[in-house]
Design a protein around this motif. Structure first.
Motif, PDB file in Angstrom:
ATOM      1  N   LEU A  32      -3.634  -8.902   4.461  1.00 15.81           N
ATOM      2  CA  LEU A  32      -2.328  -9.729   3.980  1.00 15.81           C
ATOM      3  C   LEU A  32      -2.886 -11.029   4.053  1.00 15.81           C
ATOM      4  N   ALA A  66       3.911  -3.429   6.211  1.00 12.70           N
ATOM      5  CA  ALA A  66       3.814  -2.865   5.095  1.00 12.70           C
ATOM      6  C   ALA A  66       2.975  -1.454   5.053  1.00 12.70           C
ATOM      7  N   ASP A  70       3.289   0.760  -0.820  1.00 14.94           N
ATOM      8  CA  ASP A  70       4.218  -0.508  -1.064  1.00 14.94           C
ATOM      9  C   ASP A  70       3.458  -1.370  -1.840  1.00 14.94           C
ATOM     10  N   VAL A  72       3.429  -5.179  -2.259  1.00 14.00           N
ATOM     11  CA  VAL A  72       3.485  -6.470  -1.562  1.00 14.00           C
ATOM     12  C   VAL A  72       3.515  -7.516  -3.011  1.00 14.00           C
ATOM     13  N   ALA A  92       5.611 -13.565   1.870  1.00 15.90           N
ATOM     14  CA  ALA A  92       5.082 -12.205   1.528  1.00 15.90           C
ATOM     15  C   ALA A  92       6.267 -11.183   1.666  1.00 15.90           C
ATOM     16  N   VAL A  94       7.914  -6.899   0.829  1.00 17.42           N
ATOM     17  CA  VAL A  94       7.725  -5.622   0.092  1.00 17.42           C
ATOM     18  C   VAL A  94       8.801  -5.385  -0.738  1.00 17.42           C
TER      19      VAL A  94
END
Length: 156
Positions: A32, A66, A70, A72, A92, A94
């Motif tokens: 991420l 997450a 998912d 993102v 960020a 979801v």
């Protein structure tokens, strides 16, 4: 020449796959963070039109996880500019499958610096603030900028 926040606003989406998952069944924080760094780079390059490099990351806050499958969504925008640096906020989310609503899972402030062909910092355009939210972000960015300067003097 000054630019508007909207001129460099960037949104990217990523599909979480099994290769992005850690031993706890959640999205690797490092993956991420890498995705967020890419978005911050795109935002800052769009703002200054120059090569850029990441100088710092402030307040990388993991709020929720997450999982596999998912979507993102990352949204990045300029919040503050100095002489050669730009602060970029990346949020960020979801995206929910059923209705497309977004749930915030992380946010961070990236400090990006415009550089010349020799890797030396160069001047960036100013920022036009068009609403109260942008003004609030600017004031927060200014405080974070001064705090980073103080930390540097203290050896952090």
């Amino acid at each position: 020449m000054k630019k508007r926040v909207g001129d460099s606003l960037t949104e990217n989406a990523y599909f979480v796959q099994s290769s992005h998952i850690n031993g706890y069944g959640r999205l690797f924080g490092g993956d991420l963070m890498r995705w967020m760094d890419v978005v911050a780079g795109i935002v800052s390059r769009r703002h200054c039109g120059k090569e850029i490099t990441t100088a710092a990351i402030d307040q990388l806050v993991f709020k929720e996880p997450a999982f596999v499958n998912d979507i993102v969504v990352l949204v990045g925008k300029i919040t503050y500019v100095g002489r050669s640096s730009m602060e970029v906020r990346v949020d960020a989310f979801v995206e929910e499958r059923e209705d497309g609503t977004r749930r915030l899972i992380n946010h961070a402030y990236f400090v990006m610096v415009a550089i010349d062909e020799n890797g030396k910092p160069i001047e960036v355009p100013g920022l036009v603030l068009e609403n109260e939210n942008q003004q609030i972000e600017w004031e927060g960015g200014k405080k974070r900028y001064l705090l980073r300067k103080d930390r540097k003097l203290e050896g952090y």
